[in-house]
Design an enzyme around this catalytic site. Sequence first.
Site, short mmCIF file in Angstrom:
data_model
loop_
_atom_site.label_atom_id
_atom_site.label_comp_id
_atom_site.label_asym_id
_atom_site.label_seq_id
_atom_site.Cartn_x
_atom_site.Cartn_y
_atom_site.Cartn_z
N LYS A 9 0.83 -1.19 0.00
CA LYS A 9 0.00 0.00 0.00
C LYS A 9 0.88 1.27 0.00
O LYS A 9 2.10 1.18 0.22
CB LYS A 9 -0.95 -0.05 1.21
CG LYS A 9 -1.94 -1.23 1.13
CD LYS A 9 -2.83 -1.31 2.37
CE LYS A 9 -3.86 -2.43 2.26
NZ LYS A 9 -4.69 -2.56 3.50
N TYR A 49 -11.98 -2.93 -3.67
CA TYR A 49 -12.57 -3.11 -2.34
C TYR A 49 -14.10 -3.15 -2.38
O TYR A 49 -14.74 -2.87 -1.36
CB TYR A 49 -12.09 -2.00 -1.40
CG TYR A 49 -10.69 -2.22 -0.85
CD1 TYR A 49 -10.38 -3.39 -0.13
CD2 TYR A 49 -9.69 -1.28 -1.03
CE1 TYR A 49 -9.10 -3.60 0.39
CE2 TYR A 49 -8.40 -1.49 -0.50
CZ TYR A 49 -8.12 -2.65 0.21
OH TYR A 49 -6.87 -2.86 0.73
N ASN A 112 -2.00 -0.17 7.32
CA ASN A 112 -1.45 -1.50 7.61
C ASN A 112 -0.58 -2.08 6.50
O ASN A 112 -0.38 -3.30 6.42
CB ASN A 112 -2.56 -2.46 8.07
CG ASN A 112 -3.58 -2.75 7.00
OD1 ASN A 112 -3.48 -2.24 5.88
ND2 ASN A 112 -4.57 -3.57 7.32
N HIS A 115 -1.67 -5.54 1.38
CA HIS A 115 -2.89 -6.30 1.11
C HIS A 115 -2.50 -7.69 0.60
O HIS A 115 -1.54 -7.83 -0.15
CB HIS A 115 -3.72 -5.61 0.02
CG HIS A 115 -4.77 -6.49 -0.58
ND1 HIS A 115 -6.02 -6.64 -0.01
CD2 HIS A 115 -4.75 -7.30 -1.67
CE1 HIS A 115 -6.72 -7.51 -0.75
NE2 HIS A 115 -5.98 -7.92 -1.76
N GLU A 126 -8.75 -10.77 -8.20
CA GLU A 126 -7.85 -9.63 -8.02
C GLU A 126 -6.72 -9.64 -9.05
O GLU A 126 -6.34 -8.59 -9.58
CB GLU A 126 -7.30 -9.62 -6.59
CG GLU A 126 -8.41 -9.29 -5.58
CD GLU A 126 -8.01 -9.45 -4.12
OE1 GLU A 126 -8.87 -9.19 -3.25
OE2 GLU A 126 -6.85 -9.83 -3.82
P1 DAT Z 1 -7.48 -7.49 5.12
O1 DAT Z 1 -6.75 -6.35 4.46
O2 DAT Z 1 -6.72 -8.05 6.29
O3 DAT Z 1 -7.93 -8.54 4.13
P2 DAT Z 1 -10.25 -6.57 5.10
O4 DAT Z 1 -10.33 -7.14 3.73
O5 DAT Z 1 -11.29 -6.95 6.08
O6 DAT Z 1 -8.81 -6.87 5.76
O7 DAT Z 1 -10.26 -4.97 5.02
C1 DAT Z 1 -9.52 -4.31 4.01
C2 DAT Z 1 -8.79 -3.14 4.63
O8 DAT Z 1 -9.74 -2.24 5.17
C3 DAT Z 1 -7.89 -3.50 5.82
O9 DAT Z 1 -6.61 -3.93 5.40
C4 DAT Z 1 -7.85 -2.23 6.57
C5 DAT Z 1 -9.23 -1.64 6.35
N1 DAT Z 1 -10.13 -1.98 7.47
C6 DAT Z 1 -10.66 -3.19 7.74
N2 DAT Z 1 -11.42 -3.16 8.84
C7 DAT Z 1 -11.37 -1.88 9.28
C8 DAT Z 1 -11.93 -1.19 10.39
N3 DAT Z 1 -12.72 -1.81 11.27
N4 DAT Z 1 -11.62 0.12 10.52
C9 DAT Z 1 -10.83 0.76 9.64
N5 DAT Z 1 -10.26 0.17 8.57
C10 DAT Z 1 -10.53 -1.13 8.40
MG MG Z 2 -9.28 -8.40 2.57
#
Ligand code: DAT
Ligand code: MG
Length: 148
Positions: A9, A49, A112, A115, A126
Site C-alpha cells: 500500500k 474493495y 497496515n 494487502h 484480483e
Molecule cells: P485485510 O486487508 O486483512 O484482508 P479486510 O479485507 O477486512 O482486511 O479490510 C480491508 C482493509 O480495510 C484492511 O486492510 C484495513 C481496512 N479496514 C478493515 N477493517 C477496518 C476497520 N474496522 N476500521 C478501519 N479500517 C478497516
Molecule cells: Mg481483505
Amino acid sequence: MEQTFIMIKPDGVQRGLVGEIIGRFEKKGFSLKGLKLINVDRPFAEKHYADLSAKPFFSGLVDYIISGPVVAMVWEGKNVVTTGRKIIGATNPAESAPGTIRGDYAIDIGRNVIHGSDSVESARKEIALWFPEGIVQWQSSVHPWIYE
Ligand code: DAT
Ligand code: MG
C-alpha cells in the site's frame, strides 16, 4: 500452482518497505510472477474493495489506497494464499503477531502497509483486475530445492 495477489500500500512504498516485503516472500520460497508500481484511481480502488463498500471506513480506505503509488504483485507457490496471509499478519496491526509484516511495521489499521488476497477465488478475481495484461510465465530453477 496456486497464486495470490499482494499489494504494498502507499504507506509501505513511502516508508521504503518494498525491498523488505518482497524479500520475505522471496526468502520463503514463493515465486514472483507479476510486479508493477502504479497509481490507481478512485473507481479502480472502489472496484478492488467492492465487497467493503457498505463499511463506514470505505471512503477513508479508498482515499488511502489512491494517496500514492502501490506495488502490485502476483506470487505463486503451494498454499500461497493462506501462507501469504500468515506472513502479512492480522488486519489490525494491534493484533498482528511480531514477525509478521503488519506486526513488525504497522500500528494503525488504516495504515497496515500491505494487502493479500483472502481466498483462492478472490486471488483469481484480483489478479484479473490488477493484471489484465497477464503475468510473466517462467519457472524458478530452484523448485526442486524448495519442494520435495
Ligand atoms: P485485510 O486487508 O486483512 O484482508 P479486510 O479485507 O477486512 O482486511 O479490510 C480491508 C482493509 O480495510 C484492511 O486492510 C484495513 C481496512 N479496514 C478493515 N477493517 C477496518 C476497520 N474496522 N476500521 C478501519 N479500517 C478497516
Ligand atoms: Mg481483505
